[in-house]
Write a protein that holds these residues in place. Structure first.
Motif, PDB file in Angstrom:
ATOM      1  N   SER A  67      82.165 -66.384 155.709  1.00 41.20           N
ATOM      2  CA  SER A  67      81.810 -67.584 154.960  1.00 41.20           C
ATOM      3  C   SER A  67      81.242 -67.240 153.599  1.00 41.20           C
ATOM      4  CB  SER A  67      80.797 -68.430 155.747  1.00 41.20           C
ATOM      5  OG  SER A  67      79.581 -67.741 155.888  1.00 41.20           O
ATOM      6  N   GLY A  72      83.763 -71.834 152.175  1.00 35.04           N
ATOM      7  CA  GLY A  72      83.412 -72.495 153.414  1.00 35.04           C
ATOM      8  C   GLY A  72      83.309 -71.441 154.501  1.00 35.04           C
ATOM      9  N   THR A  73      83.611 -71.819 155.734  1.00 37.70           N
ATOM     10  CA  THR A  73      83.484 -70.899 156.865  1.00 37.70           C
ATOM     11  C   THR A  73      84.773 -70.891 157.678  1.00 37.70           C
ATOM     12  OG1 THR A  73      81.103 -71.301 156.982  1.00 37.70           O
ATOM     13  CG2 THR A  73      82.141 -70.361 158.944  1.00 37.70           C
ATOM     14  N   GLY A 149      84.637 -76.748 155.492  1.00 34.60           N
ATOM     15  CA  GLY A 149      84.339 -76.658 154.067  1.00 34.60           C
ATOM     16  C   GLY A 149      82.881 -76.396 153.745  1.00 34.60           C
ATOM     17  N   TRP A 150      82.115 -75.909 154.695  1.00 36.38           N
ATOM     18  CA  TRP A 150      80.693 -75.638 154.490  1.00 36.38           C
ATOM     19  C   TRP A 150      80.344 -74.269 155.048  1.00 36.38           C
ATOM     20  CZ3 TRP A 150      78.874 -74.980 159.400  1.00 36.38           C
ATOM     21  CH2 TRP A 150      79.518 -75.680 160.421  1.00 36.38           C
ATOM     22  N   GLN A 151      79.164 -73.798 154.676  1.00 33.67           N
ATOM     23  CA  GLN A 151      78.667 -72.548 155.244  1.00 33.67           C
ATOM     24  C   GLN A 151      77.285 -72.795 155.829  1.00 33.67           C
ATOM     25  OE1 GLN A 151      78.428 -70.382 151.321  1.00 33.67           O
ATOM     26  NE2 GLN A 151      76.556 -69.615 152.246  1.00 33.67           N
TER      27      GLN A 151
END
Length: 188
Positions: A67, A72-73, A149-151
């Protein structure tokens, strides 16, 4: 050195290839790579099975995640030695594995549902959680991947839990996947 399945290696290469050459500290890459062989729970074990009929002792799992703020992750799960043809659910959970499946806490959610347990599809969905459902093939091998789309921020996740069935998406049942069969501790 443990064997890293080709699919996990491809995930890593794809993510690294997408990293800008001028990446800033805000887009530092964080990776997790954990391999475990399932057995009865014991303190310090990486992988534990709670239902040996569906996740037999000696079966194994590999969790790989990468990530960054710009990517993102991406997370992958590869398993072997499970029940051929069985449909499993799997999710990233908030805490490390423990003596029971419940010790791993709820699913990790980027935006946390104020209601627990979370069964609202606005929160319990594959964009807000990391879902890794798979079906074991004729040899008991399975693979799943997720990209969100996030970490992870200050709140981190602690494990991947394998569940009894694929994940439900309907209101009132969203995010549920039956009993917690096994767990792999992974410090995301």
């Amino acid at each position: 050195m443990r064997f890293l399945p080709a699919a996990l290696s491809a995930l890593a290469l794809t993510a690294f290839a997408a990293t800008p050459a001028d990446a800033t500290p805000a887009s530092t890459i964080h990776t997790v790579s954990v391999h475990g062989t399932f057995g009865a729970y014991r303190p310090g074990a990486t992988a534990s099975t709670y239902q040996p009929a569906l996740v037999p002792p000696g079966s194994s799992a590999h969790v790989f995640s990468i990530s960054s703020g710009t990517l993102g992750t991406s997370t992958a799960l590869a398993v072997s030695g499970l029940v051929p043809g069985h449909h499993y659910g799997a999710h990233v959970h908030t805490k490390p594995c423990g003596a029971t499946g419940d010790a791993a806490g709820p699913h990790y959610q980027f935006a946390q549902d104020p209601v627990t347990p979370s069964v609202d599809p606005a929160y319990a969905n594959p964009r807000n959680e990391i879902w890794l459902d798979f079906t074991a093939d004729a040899t008991g091998t399975g693979f799943a991947r997720s990209r969100v789309g996030w970490q992870f921020g200050e709140r981190r996740a602690g494990s991947v839990v394998i569940h009894e069935s694929h994940t439900h998406t309907d209101p009132g049942h969203a995010g549920t996947a039956g009993a917690r069969l096994a767990c792999v501790t992974a410090a995301f």
